[in-house]
Scaffold this active site. Structure first.
Site, short mmCIF file in Angstrom:
data_model
loop_
_atom_site.label_atom_id
_atom_site.label_comp_id
_atom_site.label_asym_id
_atom_site.label_seq_id
_atom_site.Cartn_x
_atom_site.Cartn_y
_atom_site.Cartn_z
N GLN A 114 0.64 -1.25 0.00
CA GLN A 114 0.07 0.11 0.06
C GLN A 114 0.89 1.42 -0.05
O GLN A 114 1.35 1.62 1.02
CB GLN A 114 -0.94 -0.18 1.14
N SER A 117 1.11 6.39 2.66
CA SER A 117 1.72 7.61 3.55
C SER A 117 2.69 7.95 2.69
O SER A 117 3.66 7.35 1.98
CB SER A 117 2.07 6.74 4.79
N SER A 151 4.78 -1.28 4.23
CA SER A 151 4.93 -2.52 4.79
C SER A 151 4.94 -3.51 3.50
O SER A 151 4.24 -3.15 2.58
CB SER A 151 3.64 -3.21 5.57
N GLU A 234 -9.65 -1.77 5.84
CA GLU A 234 -8.42 -1.79 6.60
C GLU A 234 -8.80 -1.73 8.02
O GLU A 234 -8.42 -2.98 8.70
CB GLU A 234 -7.15 -0.66 6.38
N GLU A 367 -5.45 8.11 17.99
CA GLU A 367 -5.97 9.60 18.12
C GLU A 367 -6.70 9.60 16.86
O GLU A 367 -7.87 10.36 17.43
CB GLU A 367 -4.85 10.63 18.18
C1 LIG Z 1 4.11 -0.60 11.56
C2 LIG Z 1 3.75 0.07 10.53
C3 LIG Z 1 3.29 -0.19 9.36
C4 LIG Z 1 2.87 0.70 8.44
N1 LIG Z 1 2.37 0.29 6.85
C5 LIG Z 1 2.14 1.12 5.91
C6 LIG Z 1 1.63 0.80 4.82
O1 LIG Z 1 2.12 -0.41 4.32
N2 LIG Z 1 1.44 1.64 3.97
C7 LIG Z 1 1.44 2.95 4.10
O2 LIG Z 1 0.83 3.44 3.27
N3 LIG Z 1 1.44 3.50 5.42
C8 LIG Z 1 1.68 2.61 6.53
N4 LIG Z 1 2.13 3.01 7.58
C9 LIG Z 1 2.02 4.39 8.02
C10 LIG Z 1 0.80 4.88 8.80
O3 LIG Z 1 -0.47 4.76 8.19
C11 LIG Z 1 1.15 6.08 9.37
O4 LIG Z 1 2.22 6.24 10.27
C12 LIG Z 1 -0.05 6.84 10.21
O5 LIG Z 1 -1.38 7.09 9.60
C13 LIG Z 1 0.27 7.82 10.96
O6 LIG Z 1 0.87 8.94 10.17
P1 LIG Z 1 2.21 9.78 10.65
O7 LIG Z 1 3.06 8.67 10.69
O8 LIG Z 1 2.44 10.55 9.68
O9 LIG Z 1 2.08 10.41 11.92
P2 LIG Z 1 1.22 11.90 12.18
O10 LIG Z 1 0.31 11.99 11.61
O11 LIG Z 1 2.48 12.76 11.77
O12 LIG Z 1 1.03 11.95 13.68
C14 LIG Z 1 1.98 12.33 14.71
C15 LIG Z 1 1.13 12.25 15.93
O13 LIG Z 1 0.05 13.25 15.92
C16 LIG Z 1 -1.22 12.52 16.24
N5 LIG Z 1 -2.18 13.34 15.44
C17 LIG Z 1 -2.02 13.69 13.96
N6 LIG Z 1 -3.15 14.15 13.64
C18 LIG Z 1 -3.90 14.24 14.68
C19 LIG Z 1 -5.32 14.92 15.08
N7 LIG Z 1 -5.90 15.61 14.02
N8 LIG Z 1 -5.70 14.91 16.20
C20 LIG Z 1 -4.99 14.25 17.20
N9 LIG Z 1 -3.83 13.74 17.10
C21 LIG Z 1 -3.41 13.86 15.91
C22 LIG Z 1 -1.05 11.03 15.78
O14 LIG Z 1 -1.96 10.48 16.34
C23 LIG Z 1 0.39 11.12 16.05
O15 LIG Z 1 0.40 10.63 17.64
C24 LIG Z 1 2.49 1.89 8.75
C25 LIG Z 1 3.05 2.61 9.81
C26 LIG Z 1 3.36 1.61 10.83
C27 LIG Z 1 3.80 1.96 12.20
#
Ligand SMILES: Cc1cc2nc3c(=O)[nH]c(=O)nc-3n(C[C@H](O)[C@H](O)[C@H](O)COP(=O)(O)OP(=O)(O)OC[C@H]3O[C@@H](n4cnc5c(N)ncnc54)[C@H](O)[C@@H]3O)c2cc1C
Lengths: 397, 377
Positions: A114, A117, A151, A234, A367
């Site tokens: 996928q 991100s 992933s 998902e 969150e």
């Molecule tokens: C093990 C793992 C596998 C993954 N696999 C995939 C994959 O296969 N394909 C893919 O596309 N993505 C993948 N991801 C990515 C995942 O979907 C994102 O990490 C996730 O959506 C969070 O985005 P971010 O990391 O940019 O965090 P951010 O969005 O920057 O968030 C940082 C912090 O702020 C908080 N936050 C953000 N917005 C808000 C809000 N509006 N209100 C309150 N709190 C908020 C979040 O909860 C978090 O605690 C994977 C992630 C992990 C950890």
């Protein structure tokens, strides 16, 4: 089409087993034959691995095949394809796309990943900046950008990809959804080592990647609606599973407690019992959800299961490390590897503790999911926001 | 790693949904309570010091037939099960109804069913018809799995003496079920001295019951009596989870409604993320309580071998959820939540009292430890 009964399905299972005895049929041949018999996902249409039967009948088919020693399609390894790519292709794909992609996906010959991100767009996925520009002569799309935390990108043959096709529109409107060939020139996958020491996920660099228009899913500019189908699938793909009492993360802790009396303390006993009870209640809540789905009355509980599992997995694995005392100071293996999937049962407590941290981040953070429950289930007012009508290119970054 | 071992084999598939008939029963009970037992009415009644509403009880017990749900048809009951009784309790919890349902239609009824003696049958008929209210003369805190107290002695010729404290709904009772050293006795409430206590939960009043050579009818020998009481405590604890569920559901719904409408800082307070997340978490807890309470009711209804574990899980979980829901309800209502006029306090008091009734959460966790073979150090 006449309704398909459980009896008729089981007859089909027996016919399949008779024509392709699992003991003597090569694994892939058996899985292909199962798909062609409509017994892969029985609620899919005929010709696409299903029979248009009620989804609730799948469990009986699976049980019958398992009892006969038939191979499964290793759903853990191909979870993204099964749980996310397939339902999206089914909902938005052309007939040609469905016939090209669904069979090798289900059989496991083609692994999916996928590409959603990006470094600058995670929770705010619709802010993504990877560009797809249409080449005037060929009509092909040329994609440039960077994806992250992907992933299985290292084992994947195909990817679901969202990219920006019109930066002048507000962020949700200028997105288009593609099926991306991971072997195409310009796709570069680099392992991204994670907290556990291994690299389950990756960075993916897309440089001048050519995607034919026939691999576009849905209309140009409709990508966000298509992506929402993926995201919804998902999040529900978790709650539907049936687990036994004391299944899941609580199992190794309870076993250690029983087998190693020297580890017991009163304070740990209280925490263990609290978590045991919560794990049992989570199991019952999942079971109730499954029963609601089978009875055709999906309840809002589904949006909550992932939140509960994430919290419990983290608390239980944290307790497990503490319970183990000196052993809890050790880690089984820091070797940098690129595994084919998550391995919660084959590894030790320290790994479980660290890997569970991802449960509240992957597939939507806790969150964000709490926001969804609050707004869509409880009907609380949305956050005030000012990004809905601005052109993507004018957003602050 | 060793394969997971499950000391109590997974129960046969549990039906965790509400059936169509159960929903019809719910609708009937809810319509009655909406009509005759709204918060204002409950508040007005508890201020009179006589919280029980005999007319409401009569309609619920006899009109709807709720009192006889657990009683077999041959004894004049509905021949239904714990699943249906649980639905009634969900609704009674939702409106903190001051009716002796848990005590008379569940605990006393189960004790009499457990005695299964010819002497118990006529009393069961009366209970099922709703014409008699009968409550067990045991402290409300008495828990399944705990040693049964025996403060009452028989001094010959069936004359009973002793004192029992914290007897719930005693003031509404026609008959008391008394566990004495020589067996179980039915004692007319009129021949006991009832001293009302000041209860934390005004909707389920408590009294001290004093017997001074009171005459009773012996219903069962000591062994049968003790087994019957133990069984009734199990059912009572399992069904109390449904009352706690209904109570928590009301608190959540009421609080969500309030924060959507209440404006501060030029926004509905329900649009602040800190509150949204708290309420979303509470909703998750309530969803868990619903599954746990339903599992307990179903396990009791089907006499599942793991019913004691399922009941202990439900009590260990639902008590806390109900209290948390009521506490959040008070807090998120702000000043209004602290007033006597707003019904939030009725729910908080009931929730907290319920968390002591029929065993605390920690007592039930201790039972879980026994059943799941997770022994203390
Ligand atoms: C093990 C793992 C596998 C993954 N696999 C995939 C994959 O296969 N394909 C893919 O596309 N993505 C993948 N991801 C990515 C995942 O979907 C994102 O990490 C996730 O959506 C969070 O985005 P971010 O990391 O940019 O965090 P951010 O969005 O920057 O968030 C940082 C912090 O702020 C908080 N936050 C953000 N917005 C808000 C809000 N509006 N209100 C309150 N709190 C908020 C979040 O909860 C978090 O605690 C994977 C992630 C992990 C950890």
């Amino acid at each position: 089409m006449t309704a398909i009964t459980a009896d008729r399905l089981l007859t089909r299972v027996r016919d399949l087993l008779a024509a392709h005895p699992p003991a003597t049929t090569p694994r892939t041949d058996f899985l292909r034959a199962r798909y062609d018999a409509g017994l892969a996902w029985v609620h899919y249409p005929e010709g696409l691995g299903g029979l248009g039967a009620p989804r609730s009948l799948q469990a009986a088919v699976d049980a019958e095949l398992e009892a006969a020693g038939a191979p499964d399609n290793d759903p853990r390894r191909i979870g993204i394809g099964l749980g996310m790519a397939a339902p999206t292709i089914l909902a938005y794909g052309t007939e040609e796309q469905k016939h090209r992609f669904l069979r090798p996906l289900w059989v496991g010959e083609e692994v999916w990943c996928q590409l959603f991100s990006e470094p600058g767009a995670g929770s705010d996925l619709a802010a993504l900046g990877t560009r797809a520009v249409r080449e005037s002569g060929s009509g092909d799309w040329i994609v440039d950008g960077q994806k992250v935390w992907t992933s299985s990108a290292h084992t994947a043959r195909w990817a679901i990809l969202i990219a920006r096709t019109d930066p002048a529109l507000p962020k949700h409107q200028g997105i288009t959804y593609f099926l991306c060939d991971m072997h195409a020139p310009g796709v570069e996958v680099r392992p991204l080592r994670q907290i556990t020491g291994e690299a389950e996920f990756n960075e993916v660099f897309l440089t001048g990647v050519r995607i034919p228009d026939s691999h576009r899913l849905g209309a140009v500019g409709q990508g966000w609606a298509v992506a929402r189908t993926t995201l919804m699938n998902e999040r529900v793909s978790i709650g539907g599973m049936r687990i036994p009492r004391e299944g899941g993360m609580i199992a190794p802790v309870a076993t250690a407690w029983r087998e190693r009396p020297e580890l017991r303390t009163h304070a740990l006993h209280q925490r263990l019992l609290e978590l045991w009870v919560e794990a049992e209640v989570a199991r019952l809540t999942g079971e109730r959800l499954r029963q609601q789905l089978a009875a055709g009355q999906p309840g809002p509980e589904g949006s909550g299961m992932k939140l509960t599992f994430a919290r419990l997995n983290q608390e239980i694995s944290g307790l497990e490390v503490e319970l183990l005392g000196e052993e809890g100071l050790l880690y089984d293996d820091w070797t940098m590897r690129r595994p084919e999937g998550v391995d919660f049962t084959g590894r030790e407590a320290g790994y479980r503790y660290l890997r569970a941290k991802g449960n509240s981040i992957e597939g939507g953070t806790s969150e964000i999911l709490l926001n969804i429950v609050a707004e869509r289930v409880l009907g609380l007012p949305p956050e005030p926001r000012d990004d809905k009508d601005l052109a993507w290119k004018d957003l602050s970054r | 790693m060793t394969a997971p071992t499950t000391p109590v084999a997974p129960a046969a598939p549990t039906d965790l949904l509400h059936s169509g008939t159960e929903e019809e029963l719910r609708a009937a009970v809810r319509a009655l309570l909406t009509d005759r037992c709204d918060a204002k009415t409950v508040l007005a009644r508890i201020e009179t010091g006589r919280p029980h509403d005999p007319a409401l009880w009569h309609t619920l017990a006899a009109g709807i037939g709720a009192a006889g749900l657990l009683v077999p048809e041959k004894l004049g009951g509905q021949g239904a099960s714990h699943r249906e009784a649980a639905v009634v309790l969900e609704e009674l919890g939702r409106s903190v109804a001051p009716v002796p349902y848990l005590t008379s239609a569940v605990l006393a009824t189960e004790i009499l069913l457990g005695c299964d003696t010819p002497e118990a049958a006529p009393l069961l008929r009366e209970l099922a018809s709703g014409s008699t209210v009968c409550v067990p003369a045991v402290p409300l805190t008495l828990a399944p799995g705990a040693p049964l107290p025996a403060p009452v002695r028989e001094g010959g010729a069936g004359l009973l003496s002793g004192t029992v404290t914290s007897v719930a709904d005693a003031v509404a009772a026609d008959v008391l079920l008394v566990l004495a050293d020589t067996g179980l006795y039915a004692v007319p409430a009129a021949s006991a001295r009832l001293t009302p206590q000041v209860p934390l939960d005004l909707t389920r009043p408590l009294a001290t019951v004093t017997l001074e050579a009171a005459a009773g009818t012996r219903l069962a020998d000591p062994g049968t009596a003790r087994a019957a009481v133990a069984g009734a405590l199990l059912s009572g604890a399992g069904l109390l989870a449904s009352e706690q569920l209904g109570l928590a559901e009301w608190c959540l719904a009421e609080t969500v409604g309030h924060v959507r409408g209440r404006h501060q800082f030029n926004r509905p307070v329900g649009s602040f993320q800190a509150l949204k997340h708290r309420l979303a978490r509470l909703w998750l807890d309530v969803a868990g309580a619903r599954a746990a309470a339903r599992a307990a009711a179903d396990a009791l209804a089907t006499a599942a071998p793991d019913a004691p574990l399922t009941v202990a899980v439900a009590q260990a979980y639902c008590s806390g959820v109900a209290v948390r829901a009521a506490e959040e309800c008070v807090q998120l209502h702000g000043g209004i939540g602290m007033t006597w006029e707003h019904p939030a306090h009725l729910y908080l008091k009931r929730a907290k009292a319920d968390s002591l009734a029929l065993g605390t959460a920690s007592h039930h966790r201790g039972l879980v430890a026994d059943f799941a073979e997770l022994p203390a150090p």
